[in-house]
Design an enzyme around this catalytic site. Structure first.
Site, short mmCIF file in Angstrom:
data_model
loop_
_atom_site.label_atom_id
_atom_site.label_comp_id
_atom_site.label_asym_id
_atom_site.label_seq_id
_atom_site.Cartn_x
_atom_site.Cartn_y
_atom_site.Cartn_z
N ARG A 228 0.85 -1.18 0.00
CA ARG A 228 0.00 0.00 0.00
C ARG A 228 0.89 1.23 0.00
O ARG A 228 1.90 1.29 0.72
CB ARG A 228 -0.93 0.02 1.21
CG ARG A 228 -2.06 -1.00 1.15
CD ARG A 228 -3.09 -0.64 0.07
NE ARG A 228 -4.25 -1.53 0.09
CZ ARG A 228 -4.40 -2.59 -0.68
NH1 ARG A 228 -3.42 -2.93 -1.54
NH2 ARG A 228 -5.49 -3.32 -0.63
N GLU A 257 -2.56 7.86 -4.21
CA GLU A 257 -2.96 7.24 -5.46
C GLU A 257 -4.30 7.80 -5.97
O GLU A 257 -5.23 7.96 -5.18
CB GLU A 257 -3.09 5.74 -5.21
CG GLU A 257 -3.12 4.87 -6.44
CD GLU A 257 -2.91 3.40 -6.09
OE1 GLU A 257 -3.74 2.58 -6.50
OE2 GLU A 257 -1.89 3.09 -5.42
N HIS A 275 -0.34 0.32 -10.05
CA HIS A 275 -1.07 -0.65 -9.22
C HIS A 275 -1.45 -1.90 -10.02
O HIS A 275 -2.62 -2.26 -10.15
CB HIS A 275 -2.32 -0.02 -8.62
CG HIS A 275 -2.72 -0.65 -7.31
ND1 HIS A 275 -3.05 0.07 -6.20
CD2 HIS A 275 -2.83 -1.96 -6.94
CE1 HIS A 275 -3.35 -0.75 -5.21
NE2 HIS A 275 -3.22 -1.98 -5.63
#
Length: 310
Positions: A228, A257, A275
């Protein structure tokens, strides 16, 4: 018939599974829904199938109403889910562990190779049609054999990355709350030539990689993050790279993000991907189908396959 809302596109195989248990409504918006949009969309739902960019919490449950029975997060991590708040309202929470282990480990190791062997630099050089010729000092990278890989978080994905690294002749050190043989975080930073992050995002791990951690790494070390984004302080990372405190970084996830720290974008010692950890056809389908199966079980009055306990 129970209403099942899906906050963004999922593969048809998963929709077909959900259709066994109720009326499936998929958001037509090809983007994350705002909190207000998400709450409006969830009104009357018996099940919500959400994505990692959705905030799945008590406010969502309140907006959905008393019929809500299950929230299925299409991800392993559930830092976007307020599990206690949902459980306190009688809502079951599920996630999708196991099915994305190999895909994420493959991507992590791909990023590791890309940053240590300067593959991004080489591709950009060719695409820009910059003149070049082979010579023994051209775009020299760092070999992996005999180097130490430090794995922060030794769960399923961390162990899968370790297997791949061992095949490349690397030595493994790792941290893990319940992992026998683990070393301290400080020792891992001091010893590792590559640090790969696989810990969940929690209040304790937010900015785990901060300015002090980066200074503790070897000057020739590389950082890889496929867990993350907020585990890494991106501003501190940019500072460390500018100061030459570490050799490079490879990131698949980002602190804010989809935005990326601007100073990282132009650096040749940084590899970036959007991602893609679980982004194979097979894996994303398996994730969505597992989430759908969890919904079917709960709406059918049975225990889910992969419940997240508060």
């Amino acid at each position: 018939m129970p209403k099942i809302v899906v906050t963004r596109w999922i593969p048809d195989d998963a929709v077909a599974v959900l259709a066994q248990a109720g009326e499936v409504v998929v958001s037509p918006a090809d983007r994350p829904l705002s909190p207000a949009e998400l709450h409006e969309f969830a009104v009357g739902a018996a099940a919500v199938v959400g994505m990692l960019h959705d905030r799945l919490d008590g406010a969502l449950a309140d907006a959905a109403g008393p019929d809500l029975k299950v929230v299925a997060n299409v991800a392993v991590g559930y830092d976007n889910v307020d599990v206690p708040a949902l459980a306190g309202r009688g809502v079951v929470v599920t996630n999708t562990p196991g099915v994305l282990t190999d895909a994420t480990a493959d991507l992590a190791f791909g990023l590791l190779l890309a940053v240590t062997r300067r593959l991004g630099e080489g591709e950009r050089l060719l695409r820009s049609r910059t003149p070049w010729s082979f010579h023994l000092g051209f775009l020299l990278g760092s070999g992996l054999q005999g180097k130490t890989l430090g794995i922060v978080g030794f769960g399923q994905i961390g162990r899968a990355v370790a297997k791949r690294a061992e095949a490349f002749g690397m030595t493994i050190v790792y941290t893990g709350r319940s992992s026998q043989g683990s070393v301290s975080f400080e020792e891992l930073l001091e010893r590792s030539d590559v640090v790969s992050l696989h810990c969940p995002l929690t209040p304790e791990t937010r900015h785990l990689i901060d300015a002090a951690a980066l200074r503790a790494m070897k000057p020739g070390a590389f950082l890889v993050n496929t867990t993350r984004g907020p585990v890494v302080d991106e501003a501190a990372l940019a500072d460390a790279l500018e100061a030459g405190e570490i050799a490079g970084a490879a990131l698949d996830v980002f602190e804010h993000e989809p935005d990326v720290e601007p100073r990282l974008l132009g650096r040749d010692d940084v590899v970036l991907s959007p991602h893609l950890g679980s982004a194979t056809i097979e894996t994303r389908t398996a994730m969505a189908v597992l989430a759908a199966r969890n919904v079917v079980e709960v709406l059918g009055g049975r225990a889910p396959l992969t419940e997240v306990k508060p």
